[in-house]
Write an enzyme that holds these catalytic residues in place. Structure first.
Site, PDB file in Angstrom:
ATOM      1  CB  THR A  35      -7.323  -0.201   6.471  1.00 15.28           C
ATOM      2  OG1 THR A  35      -7.290  -1.441   5.744  1.00 15.28           O
ATOM      3  CG2 THR A  35      -5.902   0.118   6.944  1.00 15.28           C
ATOM      4  N   PRO A  90      -5.798  -4.278   1.247  1.00 12.82           N
ATOM      5  CG  PRO A  90      -3.606  -3.811   1.876  1.00 12.82           C
ATOM      6  CD  PRO A  90      -4.842  -3.167   1.315  1.00 12.82           C
ATOM      7  CG  ASP A 113      -4.459 -12.434   4.626  1.00 14.69           C
ATOM      8  OD1 ASP A 113      -4.856 -11.323   4.252  1.00 14.69           O
ATOM      9  OD2 ASP A 113      -5.210 -13.407   4.842  1.00 14.69           O
ATOM     10  CD  GLN A 115      -0.988  -0.691   3.669  1.00 12.93           C
ATOM     11  OE1 GLN A 115      -2.211  -0.567   3.680  1.00 12.93           O
ATOM     12  NE2 GLN A 115      -0.336  -1.324   4.617  1.00 12.93           N
ATOM     13  CG  ASP A 124      -6.454  -1.499  15.254  1.00 13.06           C
ATOM     14  OD1 ASP A 124      -7.150  -0.666  14.638  1.00 13.06           O
ATOM     15  OD2 ASP A 124      -5.439  -1.185  15.899  1.00 13.06           O
TER      16      ASP A 124
END
Length: 286
Positions: free
Chosen positions: A158, A163, A138, A31, A156
């Site tokens: 995004t 991702p 992941d 990212q 916690d």
């Protein structure tokens, strides 16, 4: 002219902060990561065009995400954090002396490394605590391959783009349920409810299919523009969400902690939802 950071919150609404000093700007393997200074919020972390956390008000989000489930449960010993590479959720978890192990699973090691360097007050040494284990993986893959069980799982993450997209899916929530110890709790980040109500609706559908007891609780975090922040709550023990105020106060006092946002009174009232959220998730007021 002062440089500005513009985040598209939704169609028709942008959130703008001045970039008073650009500290780090890089495209990682996963990212785009930007850390900058803002005169109102201090140091700011943004990922893929979305502000994730700021020095000024991160305590609101992280205290509520952690202390609500830990104190409601009363005997959390093992915690799994999925995401949270800035370290602040891990910091709050490890403030509880009763925690024996906390595993943090982060897909992007650059988030951990750069937050340790540029946002050190988020973790405050938590990554080096002997009770902490850091796993680079992941989140869904980790859940599907682990045989460990946890009293508390914290998502916690995004927002559900890039991702973190799979961390809002039915397979993910099912894998969380399978990794919970009996009576365990799952708490998730579910966005700003007024502008991201579809996130709340989607999680509510999955929770309803998988868990005996589920709901949402809220907090107002200035960084997350557009209204109150929603946290998902899912467990097979309905009593945990209904803890008496005296029980919460006693447990909180026993921690010896000083908090800046969390109180047992806020804890109890945080589960009271506005009608538009209740309508969206198909529930009525108690």
């Amino acid at each position: 002219m002062t440089e500005k950071y513009r985040e598209r919150v939704c169609n028709g609404y942008d959130h703008v902060l001045t970039i008073d000093e650009r500290l780090y700007d890089v495209r990682t393997d996963h990212q785009h990561l930007l850390i900058f200074k803002n005169r109102a919020f201090g140091r700011v972390l943004a990922l893929d065009g979305v502000i994730q956390t700021t020095e000024a008000d991160e305590f609101i989000y992280h205290e509520m995400m952690v202390h609500v489930p830990v104190l409601a449960h009363g005997s959390v010993r093992r915690v799994l954090i999925l995401g949270g590479g800035d370290g602040a959720t891990l910091r709050e978890v490890l403030r509880h002396r009763t925690i024996q192990q906390a595993i943090l699973v982060e897909i992007d090691p650059s988030v951990i490394d750069l937050c340790r360097q540029y946002l050190p007050n988020h973790s405050m040494g938590a990554f080096d605590d002997p009770r902490a284990t850091i796993v680079l993986d992941d989140g869904l893959h980790f859940l599907q391959t682990t045989h460990e069980r946890f009293d508390l799982i914290l998502t916690d993450s995004t927002d559900p783009d890039g991702p973190a997209e799979m961390l809002f899916s039915r397979p993910y929530y099912a894998a969380c349920k399978a990794s919970l110890a009996p009576g365990g709790v799952l708490v998730t980040q579910n966005g700003v409810a007024f502008l991201q109500l579809d996130e709340v609706r989607s999680s509510a559908r999955h929770f309803n299919a998988l868990f005996r007891d589920w709901h949402f609780f809220t907090a107002a975090v200035p960084t997350y523009a557009g209204g109150i922040m929603a946290f998902g709550w899912a467990s097979d023990n309905p009593e945990l969400r209904q803890q008496e105020a005296t029980t919460l106060q006693r447990r909180f006092s026993q921690t010896g902690m000083t908090t800046r946002y969390y109180t047992p009174e806020i804890h109890r009232n945080a589960f009271a939802l506005p009608q538009y959220i209740l309508d969206a998730i198909g529930k009525t007021s108690p």
